[in-house]
Design an enzyme around this catalytic site. Structure first.
Site, short mmCIF file in Angstrom:
data_model
loop_
_atom_site.label_atom_id
_atom_site.label_comp_id
_atom_site.label_asym_id
_atom_site.label_seq_id
_atom_site.Cartn_x
_atom_site.Cartn_y
_atom_site.Cartn_z
N ASP A 115 47.04 31.40 39.86
CA ASP A 115 46.29 32.60 39.52
C ASP A 115 45.83 33.28 40.82
O ASP A 115 46.67 33.60 41.65
CB ASP A 115 45.13 32.19 38.58
CG ASP A 115 44.33 33.34 38.02
OD1 ASP A 115 44.82 34.00 37.08
OD2 ASP A 115 43.22 33.59 38.52
N TYR A 122 40.86 43.66 31.04
CA TYR A 122 39.83 42.83 31.67
C TYR A 122 39.58 43.20 33.12
O TYR A 122 38.44 43.23 33.60
CB TYR A 122 40.19 41.34 31.54
CG TYR A 122 41.34 40.88 32.40
CD1 TYR A 122 41.12 40.16 33.56
CD2 TYR A 122 42.67 41.16 32.06
CE1 TYR A 122 42.18 39.74 34.37
CE2 TYR A 122 43.72 40.75 32.84
CZ TYR A 122 43.47 40.04 34.01
OH TYR A 122 44.52 39.64 34.79
N TYR A 127 38.15 40.70 41.87
CA TYR A 127 38.68 41.86 41.16
C TYR A 127 38.09 43.15 41.72
O TYR A 127 38.77 44.18 41.79
CB TYR A 127 38.37 41.75 39.66
CG TYR A 127 39.03 40.56 39.01
CD1 TYR A 127 40.33 40.65 38.51
CD2 TYR A 127 38.37 39.34 38.90
CE1 TYR A 127 40.95 39.57 37.91
CE2 TYR A 127 38.98 38.24 38.31
CZ TYR A 127 40.27 38.36 37.83
OH TYR A 127 40.88 37.28 37.25
N HIS A 141 48.69 29.81 30.45
CA HIS A 141 48.30 30.26 31.79
C HIS A 141 47.87 29.13 32.71
O HIS A 141 48.27 29.08 33.87
CB HIS A 141 47.17 31.30 31.67
CG HIS A 141 46.74 31.85 33.00
ND1 HIS A 141 47.57 32.65 33.76
CD2 HIS A 141 45.60 31.71 33.71
CE1 HIS A 141 46.94 32.99 34.88
NE2 HIS A 141 45.75 32.43 34.87
#
Length: 320
Positions: free
Chosen positions: A103, A152, A233, A296
């Site tokens: 990730d 998201y 993010y 995931h």
């Protein structure tokens, strides 16, 4: 999960303190976690790789777990993170390391390999492929334009928004909503809904994780909060600006990519087609792609298979 004896320490690097867990001796292997995780997500691989003759180091990346968490989102670009890792290699006296990332850890692995290929002996990237930088559009503008505010990533941009939404649930429920995702579409909430409200809380746990293991995650995030990880993010547009000098550059280190065939967006977003196609191979010339039956969090769900895939890759490069 019995980890046996592992060494916990805090290491000063790039102006901050990182907490790391290490085990074993031999060639250095860095294990880089994703969101919302910390070193513990690699518990299966730490013991396995150490038992096969490797010095395994799993840091809590900046902002996560027991590592320092700078306040400003601008301190969370891949250049900051890559600098943290170069400092770790220097601390351990190693010119090169094998790097495995999942990730966000994979994003970091890709960029460390891009910025400093001289320090990466081989890369294992899980769940997140390397995407070329779009010179024409910043990522948040592009994502929101394509998918709207329900995505998201878009919802994570405003400081405090996701934190307030998460706070409506206890920490164990938040961890279950993320770690046990079995959606295969992109994570997009309906209009007017927060993504954490949209995600389901499974009534029954899958066989690969226990309530006690989930509680370990919940307890750690109750201590550390979510702002540090969410800042990754929030730094995406700044990362885009700072990575302009590497426009069009290739990742030249030997690489193995591991994906779950039921990962979020793997089919619906076109990830499968991309990672098996010529464009990706052109960007990452020394590439092997492995697709497993899973979702995931593949390094936990398919822990033994992933551990074996990592070991095979490390052994192959060690004899070359």
């Amino acid at each position: 999960m019995d980890l046996g004896e592992v060494n916990h320490q805090r290491i000063k690097t790039n102006g901050i303190w990182l907490h790391v867990v290490e085990k074993g001796s031999g060639p250095l292997v860095l294990l880089l976690h994703g969101f919302p995780e910390f070193w513990y997500s690699w518990r299966h691989q730490i013991t396995f790789l150490a038992s096969h003759g490797y010095h395994v180091v799993a840091p809590d990346l900046r902002g996560c777990g027991d590592s320092d968490s700078p306040l400003s989102p601008s301190s969370y670009t891949v250049l900051h993170l890559a600098g943290d890792l170069v400092g770790l290699l220097d601390y351990f006296g190693e010119q090169q390391a094998f790097v495995a990332g999942h990730d966000w850890g994979a994003v970091l692995g890709w960029h460390l390999s891009l910025f400093r290929p001289d320090r990466v002996r081989g890369l294992i990237a899980m769940s997140t492929p390397y995407y070329p930088r779009d010179p024409a559009a910043k990522p948040i503008e592009s994502f929101t334009g394509k998918f709207g505010d329900g995505l998201y990533i878009s919802q994570f941009q405003e400081p405090g928004r996701a934190e307030r939404a998460f706070a409506r649930y206890d920490y164990l429920t938040v961890m279950k909503k993320f770690l046990l995702i079995n959606k295969t579409d992109l994570l997009i909430a309906p209009g007017g809904m927060e993504i954490i409200d949209h995600l389901q809380t499974p009534a029954v746990l899958p066989p690969w994780i226990t309530e006690e293991e989930l509680q370990v995650y919940a307890d750690k995030f109750e201590e550390s909060g979510f702002t540090g990880p969410l800042n990754y993010y929030r730094a995406m547009d700044l990362k885009w600006e700072l990575c302009a000098p590497w426009q069009g550059a290739k990742v030249t280190v030997p690489t193995k990519c591991i994906f779950g065939d039921k990962d979020v967006g793997f089919d619906s977003y076109g990830t499968r087609e991309y990672v098996q196609g010529d464009t990706f191979k052109g960007l990452v010339p020394d590439l092997e792609v492995v697709i497993l039956d899973g979702h995931h969090f593949i390094n936990e769900e398919r822990a033994h298979e992933v551990s074996q895939e990592i070991l095979t890759f490390l052994q192959k490069l060690s004899v070359e």
